[in-house]
Design a protein around this motif. Structure first.
Motif, PDB file in Angstrom:
ATOM      1  N   ALA A  51      -6.928 114.249  69.855  1.00 37.19           N
ATOM      2  CA  ALA A  51      -5.978 115.253  70.322  1.00 37.19           C
ATOM      3  C   ALA A  51      -5.393 114.914  71.684  1.00 37.19           C
ATOM      4  O   ALA A  51      -4.589 115.688  72.205  1.00 37.19           O
ATOM      5  CB  ALA A  51      -6.661 116.620  70.391  1.00 37.19           C
ATOM      6  N   ARG A  52      -5.777 113.797  72.247  1.00 36.90           N
ATOM      7  CA  ARG A  52      -5.271 113.419  73.566  1.00 36.90           C
ATOM      8  C   ARG A  52      -4.194 112.349  73.512  1.00 36.90           C
ATOM      9  O   ARG A  52      -3.773 111.831  74.543  1.00 36.90           O
ATOM     10  CB  ARG A  52      -6.429 112.894  74.429  1.00 36.90           C
ATOM     11  CG  ARG A  52      -7.611 113.844  74.521  1.00 36.90           C
ATOM     12  CD  ARG A  52      -8.790 113.170  75.198  1.00 36.90           C
ATOM     13  NE  ARG A  52      -9.998 114.000  75.157  1.00 36.90           N
ATOM     14  CZ  ARG A  52     -11.201 113.575  75.528  1.00 36.90           C
ATOM     15  NH1 ARG A  52     -11.348 112.324  75.964  1.00 36.90           N
ATOM     16  NH2 ARG A  52     -12.239 114.385  75.454  1.00 36.90           N
ATOM     17  N   GLY A  53      -3.751 111.999  72.328  1.00 39.63           N
ATOM     18  CA  GLY A  53      -2.844 110.867  72.210  1.00 39.63           C
ATOM     19  C   GLY A  53      -1.381 111.225  72.059  1.00 39.63           C
ATOM     20  O   GLY A  53      -0.571 110.326  71.823  1.00 39.63           O
ATOM     21  N   PHE A  54      -1.003 112.517  72.186  1.00 37.02           N
ATOM     22  CA  PHE A  54       0.403 112.863  71.965  1.00 37.02           C
ATOM     23  C   PHE A  54       1.290 112.290  73.066  1.00 37.02           C
ATOM     24  O   PHE A  54       2.429 111.905  72.808  1.00 37.02           O
ATOM     25  CB  PHE A  54       0.559 114.381  71.911  1.00 37.02           C
ATOM     26  CG  PHE A  54       1.964 114.808  71.565  1.00 37.02           C
ATOM     27  CD1 PHE A  54       2.486 114.576  70.305  1.00 37.02           C
ATOM     28  CD2 PHE A  54       2.763 115.426  72.507  1.00 37.02           C
ATOM     29  CE1 PHE A  54       3.777 114.956  69.990  1.00 37.02           C
ATOM     30  CE2 PHE A  54       4.046 115.818  72.196  1.00 37.02           C
ATOM     31  CZ  PHE A  54       4.561 115.584  70.930  1.00 37.02           C
ATOM     32  N   SER A 161      -7.539 106.553  63.361  1.00 36.36           N
ATOM     33  CA  SER A 161      -8.452 106.859  64.463  1.00 36.36           C
ATOM     34  C   SER A 161      -8.648 105.691  65.408  1.00 36.36           C
ATOM     35  O   SER A 161      -9.386 105.828  66.394  1.00 36.36           O
ATOM     36  CB  SER A 161      -9.811 107.291  63.902  1.00 36.36           C
ATOM     37  OG  SER A 161     -10.382 106.259  63.118  1.00 36.36           O
ATOM     38  N   VAL A 162      -8.010 104.555  65.141  1.00 31.31           N
ATOM     39  CA  VAL A 162      -8.173 103.399  66.029  1.00 31.31           C
ATOM     40  C   VAL A 162      -7.545 103.680  67.385  1.00 31.31           C
ATOM     41  O   VAL A 162      -8.156 103.446  68.441  1.00 31.31           O
ATOM     42  CB  VAL A 162      -7.570 102.141  65.380  1.00 31.31           C
ATOM     43  CG1 VAL A 162      -7.463 101.020  66.393  1.00 31.31           C
ATOM     44  CG2 VAL A 162      -8.442 101.682  64.219  1.00 31.31           C
ATOM     45  N   ALA A 163      -6.306 104.163  67.390  1.00 29.31           N
ATOM     46  CA  ALA A 163      -5.604 104.401  68.658  1.00 29.31           C
ATOM     47  C   ALA A 163      -6.326 105.430  69.525  1.00 29.31           C
ATOM     48  O   ALA A 163      -6.537 105.195  70.725  1.00 29.31           O
ATOM     49  CB  ALA A 163      -4.157 104.824  68.382  1.00 29.31           C
ATOM     50  N   GLU A 168      -9.838 106.522  74.270  1.00 28.69           N
ATOM     51  CA  GLU A 168     -11.099 107.024  74.806  1.00 28.69           C
ATOM     52  C   GLU A 168     -11.883 105.903  75.492  1.00 28.69           C
ATOM     53  O   GLU A 168     -12.491 106.124  76.557  1.00 28.69           O
ATOM     54  CB  GLU A 168     -11.917 107.634  73.681  1.00 28.69           C
ATOM     55  CG  GLU A 168     -13.208 108.294  74.141  1.00 28.69           C
ATOM     56  CD  GLU A 168     -14.012 108.847  72.985  1.00 28.69           C
ATOM     57  OE1 GLU A 168     -15.049 109.478  73.240  1.00 28.69           O
ATOM     58  OE2 GLU A 168     -13.601 108.622  71.822  1.00 28.69           O
ATOM     59  N   SER A 169     -11.867 104.705  74.932  1.00 28.19           N
ATOM     60  CA  SER A 169     -12.581 103.582  75.548  1.00 28.19           C
ATOM     61  C   SER A 169     -11.958 103.211  76.893  1.00 28.19           C
ATOM     62  O   SER A 169     -12.673 102.947  77.865  1.00 28.19           O
ATOM     63  CB  SER A 169     -12.558 102.384  74.595  1.00 28.19           C
ATOM     64  OG  SER A 169     -13.220 102.674  73.390  1.00 28.19           O
ATOM     65  N   VAL A 170     -10.628 103.200  76.950  1.00 19.10           N
ATOM     66  CA  VAL A 170      -9.956 102.885  78.212  1.00 19.10           C
ATOM     67  C   VAL A 170     -10.289 103.927  79.275  1.00 19.10           C
ATOM     68  O   VAL A 170     -10.550 103.597  80.443  1.00 19.10           O
ATOM     69  CB  VAL A 170      -8.440 102.779  77.981  1.00 19.10           C
ATOM     70  CG1 VAL A 170      -7.709 102.662  79.319  1.00 19.10           C
ATOM     71  CG2 VAL A 170      -8.114 101.579  77.109  1.00 19.10           C
ATOM     72  N   ALA A 201     -14.744  98.185  70.893  1.00 15.82           N
ATOM     73  CA  ALA A 201     -14.077  98.236  69.590  1.00 15.82           C
ATOM     74  C   ALA A 201     -14.827  97.407  68.549  1.00 15.82           C
ATOM     75  O   ALA A 201     -14.979  97.826  67.393  1.00 15.82           O
ATOM     76  CB  ALA A 201     -12.633  97.742  69.723  1.00 15.82           C
ATOM     77  N   LEU A 202     -15.323  96.236  68.954  1.00 18.23           N
ATOM     78  CA  LEU A 202     -16.094  95.405  68.027  1.00 18.23           C
ATOM     79  C   LEU A 202     -17.396  96.080  67.627  1.00 18.23           C
ATOM     80  O   LEU A 202     -17.801  96.058  66.454  1.00 18.23           O
ATOM     81  CB  LEU A 202     -16.372  94.043  68.672  1.00 18.23           C
ATOM     82  CG  LEU A 202     -17.170  93.043  67.829  1.00 18.23           C
ATOM     83  CD1 LEU A 202     -16.428  92.726  66.543  1.00 18.23           C
ATOM     84  CD2 LEU A 202     -17.434  91.763  68.633  1.00 18.23           C
ATOM     85  N   GLU A 203     -18.050  96.715  68.577  1.00 16.31           N
ATOM     86  CA  GLU A 203     -19.307  97.398  68.267  1.00 16.31           C
ATOM     87  C   GLU A 203     -19.073  98.560  67.313  1.00 16.31           C
ATOM     88  O   GLU A 203     -19.833  98.777  66.367  1.00 16.31           O
ATOM     89  CB  GLU A 203     -19.946  97.890  69.574  1.00 16.31           C
ATOM     90  CG  GLU A 203     -21.318  98.515  69.384  1.00 16.31           C
ATOM     91  CD  GLU A 203     -21.927  98.926  70.717  1.00 16.31           C
ATOM     92  OE1 GLU A 203     -23.050  99.459  70.704  1.00 16.31           O
ATOM     93  OE2 GLU A 203     -21.268  98.722  71.761  1.00 16.31           O
TER      94      GLU A 203
END
Length: 376
Positions: A51-54, A161-163, A168-170, A201-203
């Motif tokens: 929900a944070r990607g808009f 869900s990748v983006a 979130e990782s960044v 991402a790999l994990e």
């Protein structure tokens, strides 16, 4: 009461707005679509990672508009004597086999505005899909798919869900860098951010592969080869019928048999293929998502907006696609504007999302011991 809306309602709402945006090149209506999307997302989004990607979809929309304008300026063509010339780029001669394409030359105001409007329409389509992806839980949307589309739905859900996971990782890596007083910026900070994000991402991909394998993803089960081939044949024939029917409805010069009859026949074949393929997938649903009045209101608002802009009944259809010759300010047709504002009622008719989980109260400050008093 606060609850999450059914994901199918959000997707119907988003697709309806995307259909409405694809029917117009009026910048006022397209700007109204973006305003409605921003209002609904700001009022009804949750605190989930997706929900944070808009805002990233908004940045992507701006990039699409800029790229469209730059390409139109570089590949300048179709300049008429009545155009208003803004500036001229160096002209690059092209060979004879590349005729019809001009590199450089004069750039007119009309051509630039046309490219900007086309880019704005594509940007609205991206933002509509981004709003649906922001508001709807992709994991809950997977549960409402038919059994035959379960494997395809899993792949689509993972890809969507990748983006959000990368975002979130960044953010998590950025917080860790600030805690370690790492003040590097620009290209020097790229290496310290990129490597942890790629490792994360790999994990996650390894965990996802192990989870999917343990749940039997991609296995045919008890389905026979004849059943699998029959399902594939029905789905392929149904998709061909749907494509033919849509083409027949959009093109008025085609025979009537290629329109609605082909569309209905393709729909029936697809339904038969889904029913046959769903027999080999057995799933149980724990606490299924209800479809109540708010779902009908949200989905109906999006569908009504698409229908009103598709039928062009009750207003002049020329208001949806204003021309640039002569150059003038576009008018705002009231009925399409009211239809788009109708989609904005989702900010009120949809139930509010659940409140954030309250944080535990801070621990009381420790009383200073004699040793600490001596150190102070």
């Amino acid at each position: 009461m606060p609850r999450t809306l059914h994901p199918g309602a959000w997707w119907l709402w988003g697709i309806g707005l995307a259909t409405a945006a694809s029917r117009t090149t009026n910048p006022l209506l397209l700007g109204l679509v973006l305003a409605v999307l921003a209002l609904v997302v700001s009022e009804r989004r949750t605190d989930a990672p997706w929900a944070r990607g808009f805002r990233y979809y908004l940045w992507l929309a701006l990039a699409v508009i800029a790229i469209r304008v730059v390409f139109r300026c570089v590949f300048a063509s179709g300049i008429t004597p009545t155009d208003h010339i803004l500036f001229s780029l160096p002209h690059i001669p092209t060979p004879a086999w590349y005729a019809g394409i001009q590199l450089g030359g004069p750039v007119s105001l009309e051509a630039t505005l046309s490219a900007a409007v086309d880019g704005l329409r594509l940007a609205c389509l991206l933002c509509c899909i981004g709003a649906a992806n922001t508001l709807a839980n992709p994991k809950r949307a997977l549960r409402v798919l038919p059994g035959a589309l379960y494997e395809l739905g899993v792949a689509v859900t993972v890809s969507m869900s990748v983006a959000p996971q990368l975002v979130e990782s960044v953010q998590r890596v950025g917080k860790a860098r600030r805690l370690r007083a790492d003040r590097a910026k620009g290209l020097r900070a790229l290496r310290s951010i990129l490597i942890p994000v790629l490792e994360d991402a790999l994990e996650r991909s390894l965990y996802l592969a192990a989870a999917m394998d343990s749940r039997g993803y991609g296995r045919s089960g008890t389905a026979t080869r004849a059943a699998r081939r029959g399902t594939a044949a029905l789905m392929l024939a149904g998709m061909l019928g749907l494509c033919t029917g849509v083409y027949g409805l959009l093109d008025g010069t085609t025979p009537r048999a290629l329109g609605l009859p082909a569309l209905l026949g393709g729909s029936l074949l697809c339904c038969a293929g889904l029913a046959l393929g769903g027999r080999r997938v057995r799933r149980t649903s724990y606490r299924p998502d209800p479809w109540r009045g708010p779902e009908w209101a949200v989905a109906g608002a999006g569908i009504a907006t698409a229908v009103l802009l598709f039928l062009t009944v009750g207003y002049d259809a020329a208001g949806l696609n204003p021309g640039l010759y002569p150059l003038r300010w576009p008018t705002l047709p009231w009925l399409p504007a009211a239809a788009i504002l109708l989609a904005g009622t989702a900010a009120v008719t949809a139930p509010p999302p659940p409140a954030r989980t309250p944080r535990s109260p801070a621990a009381p400050a420790r009383t200073a011991t004699p040793a600490s008093e001596a150190l102070l």
